[in-house]
Design an enzyme around this catalytic site. Sequence first.
Site, PDB file in Angstrom:
ATOM      1  N   ASP A 233      31.729  50.444 -64.316  1.00 22.36           N
ATOM      2  CA  ASP A 233      30.823  49.325 -63.898  1.00 22.36           C
ATOM      3  C   ASP A 233      30.171  48.566 -65.346  1.00 22.36           C
ATOM      4  O   ASP A 233      29.737  49.211 -66.051  1.00 22.36           O
ATOM      5  CB  ASP A 233      30.216  49.244 -62.792  1.00 22.36           C
ATOM      6  CG  ASP A 233      29.700  50.485 -62.824  1.00 22.36           C
ATOM      7  OD1 ASP A 233      29.521  50.674 -63.713  1.00 22.36           O
ATOM      8  OD2 ASP A 233      29.445  50.684 -61.658  1.00 22.36           O
TER       9      ASP A 233
ATOM     10  N   ASN B  52      23.330  54.633 -51.199  1.00 19.64           N
ATOM     11  CA  ASN B  52      24.520  54.014 -49.605  1.00 19.64           C
ATOM     12  C   ASN B  52      25.547  54.583 -49.625  1.00 19.64           C
ATOM     13  O   ASN B  52      26.367  53.665 -48.908  1.00 19.64           O
ATOM     14  CB  ASN B  52      23.494  52.621 -49.789  1.00 19.64           C
ATOM     15  CG  ASN B  52      24.710  51.823 -51.509  1.00 19.64           C
ATOM     16  OD1 ASN B  52      25.452  52.557 -52.057  1.00 19.64           O
ATOM     17  ND2 ASN B  52      25.012  50.916 -50.946  1.00 19.64           N
TER      18      ASN B  52
ATOM     19  N   HIS C  88      28.003  54.593 -52.601  1.00 16.36           N
ATOM     20  CA  HIS C  88      28.431  53.195 -53.318  1.00 16.36           C
ATOM     21  C   HIS C  88      29.341  55.056 -54.305  1.00 16.36           C
ATOM     22  O   HIS C  88      28.484  55.294 -54.957  1.00 16.36           O
ATOM     23  CB  HIS C  88      27.608  52.191 -53.771  1.00 16.36           C
ATOM     24  CG  HIS C  88      26.940  52.338 -54.518  1.00 16.36           C
ATOM     25  ND1 HIS C  88      25.799  51.555 -54.730  1.00 16.36           N
ATOM     26  CD2 HIS C  88      26.590  53.010 -56.052  1.00 16.36           C
ATOM     27  CE1 HIS C  88      25.104  51.314 -55.765  1.00 16.36           C
ATOM     28  NE2 HIS C  88      25.791  53.296 -56.468  1.00 16.36           N
TER      29      HIS C  88
ATOM     30  N   GLU D 268      29.779  48.115 -53.021  1.00 17.39           N
ATOM     31  CA  GLU D 268      29.175  48.982 -51.871  1.00 17.39           C
ATOM     32  C   GLU D 268      29.722  49.051 -50.076  1.00 17.39           C
ATOM     33  O   GLU D 268      30.984  48.415 -50.097  1.00 17.39           O
ATOM     34  CB  GLU D 268      28.654  47.381 -52.302  1.00 17.39           C
ATOM     35  CG  GLU D 268      27.430  47.285 -52.929  1.00 17.39           C
ATOM     36  CD  GLU D 268      26.640  48.096 -53.310  1.00 17.39           C
ATOM     37  OE1 GLU D 268      26.130  49.473 -53.005  1.00 17.39           O
ATOM     38  OE2 GLU D 268      25.459  47.594 -53.605  1.00 17.39           O
TER      39      GLU D 268
HETATM   40  C1  GLP Z   1      24.836  52.909 -60.486  1.00 17.52           C
HETATM   41  C2  GLP Z   1      25.960  52.868 -60.866  1.00 17.52           C
HETATM   42  C3  GLP Z   1      26.440  53.781 -60.001  1.00 17.52           C
HETATM   43  C4  GLP Z   1      25.748  55.130 -60.051  1.00 17.52           C
HETATM   44  C5  GLP Z   1      24.499  55.017 -58.764  1.00 17.52           C
HETATM   45  C6  GLP Z   1      23.739  56.104 -58.803  1.00 17.52           C
HETATM   46  O1  GLP Z   1      24.342  51.372 -59.320  1.00 17.52           O
HETATM   47  N1  GLP Z   1      26.914  51.629 -60.695  1.00 17.52           N
HETATM   48  O2  GLP Z   1      27.890  54.393 -60.933  1.00 17.52           O
HETATM   49  O3  GLP Z   1      26.466  55.944 -59.519  1.00 17.52           O
HETATM   50  O4  GLP Z   1      23.285  53.698 -59.810  1.00 17.52           O
HETATM   51  O5  GLP Z   1      22.488  56.208 -59.876  1.00 17.52           O
HETATM   52  P1  GLP Z   1      21.409  56.925 -60.258  1.00 17.52           P
HETATM   53  O6  GLP Z   1      22.191  58.037 -61.186  1.00 17.52           O
HETATM   54  O7  GLP Z   1      20.773  56.634 -61.111  1.00 17.52           O
HETATM   55  O8  GLP Z   1      21.284  57.295 -58.852  1.00 17.52           O
END
Ligand code: GLP
Length: 261
Positions: A66, A135, A137, A142
Amino acid sequence: MRIVIKPNASDAADTCAALIEAALRKTPDMALGLATGGTMEPVYARLRAAHEAGLSFARCSSFNLDEYVGLAGDHPQSYRHYMQQHLFDHVDIRPEAAHLPDGAAADPVAAAAQYDALIGRCGPIGLQLLGLGSNGHIGFNEPSSSLVSRSRVKTLTRKTVEANSRFFGPDETPPHLSITMGIGTIMEASRIVLLATGRGKAQAAAAMIEGPLSAHCPASILQMHTDATVILDEEAAADLAERDYYDWVELQRSRVPGQAG
Ligand code: GLP
């Protein structure tokens, strides 16, 4: 689904990086699916170390999950910048083979469709690395995302914007839109490895592994993949009901490598 629970986040990152390294050594020209987020930073640190010890990325291609809409690749909070900083600038991956969605595209909807088509042409992705949103995702899919969605523009939830605002300055407004690989696109990867660590991920991890298959927890779609490995630390595993069984399976695997599932 294989569920591997490690004592702490560092051991979980070791396991995750070792799986990626083994896959790349076995298939040096594979397409790798990559993820961003704080959880992945220690994984990339280990891959950088593996590169220094001889692991080559020269023949592989990569596709990130993403990117924020509206951020150019040189923006410090763009996922392109994150990938350059944590991996690409330190290993021998060919710059033209390291792909992310184009967050700065004049037409993000078209850019998302083009990204999906590119993955279709260069894929299948041999190993897709995933993090987990608190959440549930995956990528930026989402809750309420279609479980068969293709790569597209997605609006982030307030919770995700808040969670990711820690990476932005106090006077910056974090983007509310993203281009994300779709859930259907992610599911076409031959193999999926999801890493989640910390107490903040425990509820989502339990919903993903033991909850119903539901768009309310997009990561629950991994229940439908035939080669998905979930790596957790103790904190992220805290809400699992069948914890004893997952440990038992791993014990059997260690006794008869590759035999028990
Ligand atoms: C973002 C990314 C996700 C990732 C998530 C968790 O939202 N788009 O791909 O899994 O963060 O991030 P973190 O590892 O900082 O908790």
